[in-house]
Design a protein around this motif. Structure first.
Motif, mmCIF file in Angstrom:
data_model
loop_
_atom_site.group_PDB
_atom_site.id
_atom_site.type_symbol
_atom_site.label_atom_id
_atom_site.label_comp_id
_atom_site.label_asym_id
_atom_site.label_seq_id
_atom_site.Cartn_x
_atom_site.Cartn_y
_atom_site.Cartn_z
ATOM 1 N N GLU A 86 -0.977 -6.653 3.885
ATOM 2 C CA GLU A 86 -1.575 -5.445 3.675
ATOM 3 C C GLU A 86 -1.019 -4.407 4.579
ATOM 4 O O GLU A 86 -1.224 -2.909 3.954
ATOM 5 N N SER A 87 -0.188 -4.703 5.306
ATOM 6 C CA SER A 87 0.566 -3.679 6.052
ATOM 7 C C SER A 87 1.787 -3.264 4.996
ATOM 8 O O SER A 87 2.223 -2.123 5.041
ATOM 9 N N SER A 88 2.259 -4.051 4.201
ATOM 10 C CA SER A 88 3.433 -3.830 3.399
ATOM 11 C C SER A 88 3.290 -3.193 1.993
ATOM 12 O O SER A 88 4.214 -2.830 1.468
ATOM 13 N N VAL A 89 2.258 -3.881 1.529
ATOM 14 C CA VAL A 89 1.910 -3.856 0.119
ATOM 15 C C VAL A 89 0.671 -2.963 -0.162
ATOM 16 O O VAL A 89 -0.392 -3.376 0.758
ATOM 17 N N PRO A 90 0.521 -2.172 -0.999
ATOM 18 C CA PRO A 90 -0.777 -1.282 -0.976
ATOM 19 C C PRO A 90 -2.127 -2.093 -1.908
ATOM 20 O O PRO A 90 -2.286 -1.692 -3.108
ATOM 21 N N LYS A 108 -5.423 2.175 -1.482
ATOM 22 C CA LYS A 108 -4.775 3.439 -0.855
ATOM 23 C C LYS A 108 -3.301 3.451 -1.665
ATOM 24 O O LYS A 108 -2.373 3.591 -1.179
ATOM 25 N N THR A 109 -3.460 3.606 -2.986
ATOM 26 C CA THR A 109 -2.279 3.764 -3.934
ATOM 27 C C THR A 109 -3.055 4.270 -5.001
ATOM 28 O O THR A 109 -4.053 4.110 -5.523
ATOM 29 N N THR A 163 3.392 2.761 -4.917
ATOM 30 C CA THR A 163 3.727 3.781 -3.822
ATOM 31 C C THR A 163 2.553 3.415 -2.670
ATOM 32 O O THR A 163 1.116 3.158 -2.820
ATOM 33 N N ASP A 164 2.891 2.954 -1.399
ATOM 34 C CA ASP A 164 2.001 2.875 -0.238
ATOM 35 C C ASP A 164 1.459 4.093 0.127
ATOM 36 O O ASP A 164 1.778 5.077 -0.299
ATOM 37 N N ARG A 165 0.531 3.944 1.230
ATOM 38 C CA ARG A 165 -0.013 5.154 1.824
ATOM 39 C C ARG A 165 0.737 6.057 2.499
ATOM 40 O O ARG A 165 0.318 7.062 2.690
ATOM 41 N N LEU A 215 -1.267 -0.277 -8.351
ATOM 42 C CA LEU A 215 -0.805 -1.451 -7.781
ATOM 43 C C LEU A 215 -0.195 -2.136 -9.171
ATOM 44 O O LEU A 215 -0.924 -2.456 -9.981
#
Lengths: 712, 798
Positions: free
Chosen positions: B484-488, B520-521, B436-438, B524
């Protein structure tokens, strides 16, 4: 008024009024100068480029312009309200790899980003049909070797939060190491600096303290988009040309001041428009590719004037054929581009190129097939008819076919050897088992069809129908081949713009350029959103833009702010620019923006191509701040030209007739135009020839452009 | 049938790819056994084909049309990319498009993923034979299929294809094959390593009409989309393929109107003829002979602890290559590949090596190929073997390039240049990141770092560090910031792995290494879909060492966040171990849940080396050290190069060390199995260069092997030259524990490296990777001297 050509309107020069703009573009061989009066009069001048110090040629070309106007240089400069320079100095340094010794400071753990090139470096910038020849593929030589890349402990995350503080001690040591290794420029590029530039800023301060004379630049100051490889490469390239561009800009500035021009020289930039010398000093990388871009600016300006909103601008030189598109009056842009096989993240006009030009070499492959390009004989040795090389080229084929008159190269100043063209093409013809003229016509047809293929591909990938576009043809070979290329690509009309200016098209673009500043801000906002954040960011960007343009002397009524959001479907990769029409955004306007995005997306990528269920997001903000400048008022003038009938004939081989036809030739001098002409015919200009193919019709519009209606 | 004949004179393929009389098993019709087409297809006579064409084509029109077809095909790709917008299609280019003749010969393919290039003809020919009566093939139809036993790599690679009709007759086909993402099965993304058979995998659909007379069949469309966990994505993907087919078909109709059918077909057939001619010419320049390669894979299923062998052998006679997979181990769970995948791997490698300048024309390549499949094996599985993990399929691509590299190496200079050791994605390993991402969204993505791959060494130059995979030319792995934008997660590092390229006279390209923490999850998830990197797949050529095959590693509950706050980042594997603790290997089928200070390290495959490393110019080794491409210690260990205190090559020290290393090799090697019994006239024989491993000598009735370095005679070429060489057998892990992970961690079989050395001079002739119990590889037989061979003593180029 006088015509737009090289007349001598000295009588109208009067002191004390600033009523002209000067555009200078430096090419490989010639330096072009355009003096454009606000009332539409234009004077052109061409002088040889001076590679040892290009600023010499810069001023000689302006002096030549003054001579033509029969005024003194100080007088001309005194009348100039804007001088814009399109320079290739930076471009040349990158191409010939003789820029600075650059060191790179980057984030610990990521020092190889510019080597790894995201895994695509081996094939980036290569034609698709060469990719399978694996043993011939290489990565480009990096501008900064491993030994001058130093990784600094520091880390910012995706939200701009500091994860690891900057190790200032390591920065100090690293600067010393780089100076020891002979660096005269330092690029700083950290991961996520676009979200939090503090570490880059502080590092730059330290560099400035320790190495005050060293050129230094930060990634986030140059690029505001996600992607460390392209941003770091941009910073490196900027540093690579930084020191020499500073010297060059100073030479131009000081030279202009010394000669009595008291306003700053502006520089054409790759994103269209012009920037001040101060900005060019901060980001010299923006001057890269500014010449071709200025040509697009000129096309866009003319397209607006003559009411042709959709244009494919085709520039055929000696080596490459470059196509750019203007849709609804706006040149298409791209956020990154490949230059010398390295990927840069700079907003730039969208230009696609293939290796097809007058110098393109005709050759037989291992299966005995006739190919044309991508290898070019360039300007040296040049086509066989130049007398130095012995490779048959497109220009040689044009000479053999009678399309190019051997006596008319470079205003007749260059003598070419038509027999030599015949010899080299005959050699190829013998190998192919074809006749001389069939082979020459075959070379032309193959190169034309490759160019037509590019135009079609440019259209398909960008989602537009070539039949709704007209083709602007310029460059030495553009007018020669455009009629055939356009026919093959399904375009309906070719326009050879302002024949007297077409050969100095980039200089014309420089002279007509607005001052443009592009502000970008990366920010991810998922829709639906209420608009407050959008307002806040645009207001902040707008304030900065207004301040900057006002400081440059623009009155508010001459300032235009174009706001655009970069948006995408969350699960898909294509970003599109969506114009934001209102200055204050609330929820209702956000809904309008969302709808605009959906429509723009479908227009570009096809009906039903958006995955709306996955969500929509804003990925970045773009504010284009334009300071509108006075421009030469191109107006209907053809009625003042002397309209010529064809005044000569020559034997030209037309593939349509499978043989030679006595073809009418109309040689145009200054102040002359053409009556409507039926093809086949040739319109001879000082630098090139406009070819009207059998079944086509050429005429001059009210502005003095030559139009060719294509029979498809 | 015209087996063993020369290439097609008119572009019509008449050679059968198999000899049906000796084909084992039952019917090869795409049901139990994969589909194999015959040159004469059984097509319903009611379907009228447009077969006639102009053979005499004006050469200029031909070239114009060739360029037009090529660009139409690129336009087709562009349209798929434009409409789909899927990262897998746009960035990694996991798709391809092609144009085929009326009877399914592939005229040209696009420059995207290359191991798709041998599927289109299978699928179209099957469709002609099985669908021309019922439901019929008509104008405006589009077929869809993803059945691996007919012709695709795995069910996620969905093929859509459309017939083009002209004046009531079927004129040609337009085809696309795209990786569509999730299409059902046990796991998100549809890779099913735990599947025992294909019934546990996504639905395999034999060809059916998706579009009929121009109308999308909603029943079929919804049936397909219903399989997917991400139906909207799949909908878009199918739409993009339909859009691409429609646009390209319209363009083809324009061309037909402009040039006429006989000319267009004439150009298509001429492209095939030219390609076939070029391939034939190159093959004829290579001596007749036989070449073999074996690559091993370990831990193919969740509970599997075996090492499995894949073999490809090629026999070349004149301009014809016959391929065998005999000796390959039995099919095994979802790691298997079908006949079509083996064939496509061979066509992809043969096309790249022998037809690289022919605009990717597969028909001209298959014209020179015969296949002798052994069914029930890993690279020729029979139904219902599962196939989704692609393990055998990808290894088969490298197996094909290895065996063909060995073949071309015996050819003249211009041909042998294309030989290329393994690299790229030779370890078929992926991992899926999810969490779950930020922003509170659940995300799951197959990561792409490994796409940066590497290119193995060539016979005359080094491989390319992080140069991608040769069979996947336009892919990109994206930026760290993109991921890093799409995966936590947060990258600790993402770099070229120093020293990972295989050693050799020419060095293999370095691969990429990455380290992560969850960021930030709350958690992972990292799920590995791979085979055991301890079983080396990244082999070299001509004695060159294997590249680093890769590794999956973790260390739990570290103090990495405290390190961060102290200003320290572990920037590579060594620093992770020094600062945070020892890394433990993760199973190639492992699934981790990473939190807090857990570290996740993935190392990807590097390129194999070429030739004996002791022959590498010392200055190049020094350059590698200076440029940080290899560890300083490797310069001595692998290359025998001594770098003096002044930072320059110590020439005497290097000569001494290399002499000592050759002596050490001889001392360590078990004696040759056999001793040469050579003719008394041997001293008078003429010696010829053949490869960097062995040469040949002639003058008596028999050709003889020689050491390529000292030219000492080894044995008659009817014998296995390895039997006449000393052999050092060692576990790769014992040579270099970081470079080569221990295969015993996840496999029970013993994996060894065998280095064969000339007993006279210590030259490293061959480096094999195999199970300890396997007999020596007999990888080359030569039936004739190279054409135009010049004896070495008269050959100025040597």
């Amino acid at each position: 008024m006088s015509s737009g050509s090289q007349s001598t309107p000295q009588a109208t020069i009067s002191v004390g009024v600033r009523d002209l703009a000067i555009g200078v573009d430096i090419g490989g061989t010639f330096t072009d100068c355009i003096v454009a009066f606000d009332d539409g009069r234009i004077v052109t001048a061409k002088t040889p480029t001076t590679p040892h110090d290009r600023s010499e040629g810069f001023f000689s070309s302006i002096e030549r312009g003054a001579e033509k106007l029969a005024v003194s240089l100080p007088e001309l400069l005194g009348r100039c309200h804007r001088m814009v320079h399109g320079t290739t100095t930076g471009t040349n340094a990158i191409v010939s790899r003789d820029g600075s010794t650059v060191g790179l400071l980057t984030t610990e753990g990521h020092g190889h980003a510019t080597y790894m090139m995201r895994g695509s470096g081996r094939t980036a910038g290569l034609p698709a049909d060469e990719l399978l020849n694996i043993s011939s593929t290489y990565k480009p030589q990096p501008l900064v070797p491993h030994t001058r890349i130093i990784e600094i402990p520091e880390r910012i995350d995706v939200d701009g939060e500091e994860i690891v503080p900057l190790d200032e001690q390591r920065v100090r040591e690293a600067v010393a190491e780089l100076l020891d290794s002979g660096c005269d420029a330092i690029a700083i590029s950290f991961i996520w600096s676009i979200k939090n530039p503090e570490h880059e800023r502080r590092t730059r301060e330290i560099v400035a303290q320790l190495a005050p004379g060293t050129y230094v630049c930060n990634g986030a100051d140059l690029v505001r988009s996600v992607g460390e490889y392209e941003r770091t490469t941009t910073a490196i390239m900027n540093a690579y040309i930084g020191p020499l561009m500073l010297r060059y800009i100073d030479a131009i500035q000081k030279g202009a001041e010394k000669r009595g021009y008291d306003r700053g020289v502006l520089f054409a930039q790759c994103g269209g428009g012009a920037i001040s010398a101060e900005e060019a000093r901060l980001a010299p990388i923006r001057t890269v590719q500014s010449g071709p871009v200025a040509g697009i600016v000129a096309s866009s300006y003319l397209a607006g004037k003559i009411g042709t909103p959709n244009v494919l601008a085709a520039d055929m030189g000696g080596t490459t054929f470059d196509v750019s598109a203007i849709r609804n009056g706006e040149p298409l842009e791209r956020s990154s581009s490949i230059f010398q096989r390295l990927e840069l993240a700079l907003p730039m006009f969208d230009v696609e190129s293939i290796g097809a030009g007058g110098g393109s070499i005709a050759w037989l492959d291992s299966s005995g097939r006739l190919n044309v390009g991508p290898k070019s004989a360039g300007a040296d040795p040049g086509p066989a008819c130049y007398g130095r090389g012995d490779q048959p080229t497109v220009t040689d084929a044009d000479v053999v076919l009678g399309i190019l008159d051997p006596g008319c190269f470079l205003h007749g100043r260059m003598k070419v050897d038509a027999e030599r063209s015949e010899t080299v093409i005959q050699r190829l013809a013998d190998q192919l088992g074809l006749g001389l003229y069939e082979t020459a016509a075959g070379i032309v047809r193959i190169v034309d069809s490759r160019m037509a293929d590019l135009i079609r591909r440019m259209s398909v990938m960008r989602g537009f129908d070539p039949r709704k576009f007209c083709c602007f043809a310029f460059g030495g070979g553009g007018p020669v081949h455009a009629a055939a290329v356009a026919r093959e690509a399904g375009l309906r009309q070719v326009i050879v713009p302002l024949p007297w200016a077409a050969a100095l098209w980039s200089a014309f673009g420089a002279a007509t350029a607005d001052v443009v500043h592009v502000y970008q801000h990366p920010e991810n906002i998922h829709l639906p959103a209420d608009g407050s954040e959008v307002n806040r960011i645009f207001s902040e960007l707008g304030r900065r833009a207004l301040r900057q343009l006002r400081e440059q002397g623009f009155a508010d009524e001459d300032i235009v702010l174009v706001r655009r959001l970069r948006m995408k479907y969350a699960m898909q990769v294509h970003d599109v620019d969506v114009a934001v029409r209102d200055t204050k955004i609330d929820s209702d306007q956000m809904a309008v923006i969302e709808q605009d995005f959906v429509e723009t997306y479908e227009e570009l990528f096809g009906k039903g191509s958006g995955h709306r269920e996955g969500g929509i997001e804003i990925t970045g903000f773009n504010l284009r701040a334009i300071g509108r400048t006075a421009k030469p008022e191109i107006s209907a003038q053809a009625n003042e030209l002397e309209m010529l009938e064809p005044n000569d004939t020559r034997k030209v081989y037309w593939a349509e007739h499978s043989g030679f036809v006595d073809t009418p030739v109309c040689t145009l001098e200054d102040d002359q135009g053409i009556v409507p002409l039926e093809g086949p015919c040739l319109i001879q200009l000082p630098d090139t020839v406009i070819v009207v193919r059998p079944g086509q019709r050429a005429f001059m519009d009210d502005y003095g452009n030559i139009l060719i209606d294509i029979q498809t | 049938m015209r087996i063993n004949s020369s290439s097609t004179p008119d572009g019509i393929i008449r050679n059968s790819e198999v000899d049906r009389k000796t084909l084992p098993g039952g019917d090869w019709d795409g049901k139990t056994y994969s589909y194999i087409p015959s040159p004469d297809l059984k097509i319903d006579p009611g379907l009228r084909l447009h077969v006639e064409f102009d053979e005499a084509l004006d050469p200029v029109t031909y070239q114009v049309l060739r360029s037009r077809f090529w660009n139409m095909n690129l336009d087709h790709s562009d349209t798929v990319k434009r409409v789909s917008g899927s990262p897998v299609i746009v960035y990694t280019e996991d798709f391809n498009t092609s144009l085929l003749t009326e009877n399914g010969d592939t005229v040209l393919c696009g420059p995207s993923i290359q191991y798709f290039t041998g599927y289109g003809d299978l699928v179209v020919k099957w469709t002609l034979e099985n669908r021309s009566t019922n439901p019929g093939i008509g104008d405006g139809d589009v077929f869809v299929q993803n059945d691996p036993y007919i012709g695709t790599a795995h069910q996620m690679d969905v093929e859509l294809y459309a017939p083009v009709f002209w004046e009531g007759r079927l004129f040609c086909w337009i085809f696309s094959n795209c990786h569509v993402g999730d299409i059902g099965g046990l796991n998100p993304g549809s890779f099913c390593p735990e599947a025992a058979d294909i019934f546990a995998e996504p639905l395999a659909m034999p060809p059916m009409k998706l579009v009929e007379h121009g109308q999308v069949r909603q029943d079929v469309f919804e049936m397909i989309v219903r399989q997917s966990r991400t139906p909207a994505n799949l909908t878009l993907q199918l739409r993009s393929q339909i859009a691409g087919l429609r646009a390209t078909k319209a363009r083809m109709i324009e061309l037909l109107e402009e040039h006429g059918a006989r000319v267009i077909k004439g150009a298509m057939r001429r492209i095939i003829k030219d390609c076939s001619q070029a391939v034939g010419d190159r093959l004829r320049a290579i001596p007749d002979g036989e070449w073999v390669e074996a690559i091993y894979m370990g831990a193919l299923g969740p509970d599997d602890r075996s090492i499995h062998r894949l073999v490809t052998r090629v026999v070349k006679n004149g301009d014809r290559m016959t391929f065998y997979n005999e000796g390959t181990d039995p099919q095994f769970q979802a790691a298997s590949g079908t006949y079509g995948s083996w064939r496509s791997a061979l066509m992809c490698a043969a096309g790249t090596m022998l037809a690289y300048d022919q605009m990717y024309c597969p028909a001209g390549v298959i014209d020179h190929m015969s296949l002798v499949p052994t069914p029930g094996t890993l690279n020729c599985a029979v139904h219902p073997a599962a196939v989704t993990t692609l393990s055998a399929t990808i290894v088969s691509v490298y197996l094909a390039s290895q065996v063909l590299s060995k073949m071309v190496l015996t050819g003249p200079e211009a041909i042998r240049r294309v030989a290329n050791a393994t690299g790229g994605v030779a370890l078929p390993g992926w991992w899926v990141a999810s969490g779950t991402d930020r922003n509170g969204r659940f995300v799951a993505d197959v990561t792409a770092d490994q796409v940066m791959g590497s290119i193995g060494a060539f016979p005359y130059r080094d491989g390319v560090d992080t140069g991608g995979a040769w069979w996947w030319p336009r892919s990109t792995a994206g930026n760290a910031e993109d991921w890093e934008s799409s995966v936590p997660f947060l990258y600790l590092y993402r770099r070229e792995q120093k020293g990972s390229g295989g050693a050799g006279r020419w060095r293999g390209g370095n691969g990429v290494e990455v380290g992560f923490v969850a960021h930030k999850t709350n958690v992972l998830n990292a799920r590995v879909i791979s085979v055991d990197p301890g079983v080396v797949t990244t082999i070299g050529l001509a004695g060159g060492s294997p590249g680093h095959p890769g590794n999956f590693l973790t260390v739990s509950d570290t103090k990495v966040w405290e390190e961060f706050s102290q200003g320290r980042i572990p920037g590579n594997r060594d620093e992770v171990e020094a600062q945070l603790g020892r890394l433990q290997r993760v199973s190639p089928k492992g699934a981790l849940s990473l939190t807090g200070g857990d570290i996740w390290v993935v190392e990807n495959s590097a390129g194999g080396g070429f030739g004996d490393p002791l022959l590498r110019e010392p200055e190049r080794v020094l350059g590698d050290v200076r440029e940080d491409r290899i560890h300083a210690s490797q310069s001595r260990q692998y290359y025998g190069v001594v770098i003096g205190a002044n930072g320059e090559v110590d020439e005497q020290g290097t000569a001494d060390l290399r002499a000592r290393m050759r002596g050490d090799r001889l001392a360590a090697a078990t004696p040759a199995v056999k001793t040469a019994r050579l003719p008394s006239s041997a001293f008078a024989l003429k010696r010829y260069f053949l490869t960097e491993s062995v040469g040949v000598a002639s003058g008596t009735d028999a050709l003889l092997w020689t050491c390529a370095n000292c030219h000492e005679l080894l044995a008659a070429t009817t014998e296995n030259y390895r039997d006449y060489l000393g052999c050092i057998e060692v576990r790769p892990h014992d040579i270099d524990p970081v470079m080569y992970a221990d295969s015993r961690d996840f496999c029970d079989d013993d994996l060894v490296m065998r280095q064969y050395v000339c007993t006279s001079c210590g030259h490293l002739v061959a480096t094999d990777i195999c199970r300890a119990q396997d007999a020596p590889l007999n990888d080359m037989k030569i039936f004739s001297l190279p054409k135009g061979a010049v004896p070495i003593d008269q050959d100025e180029s040597r």
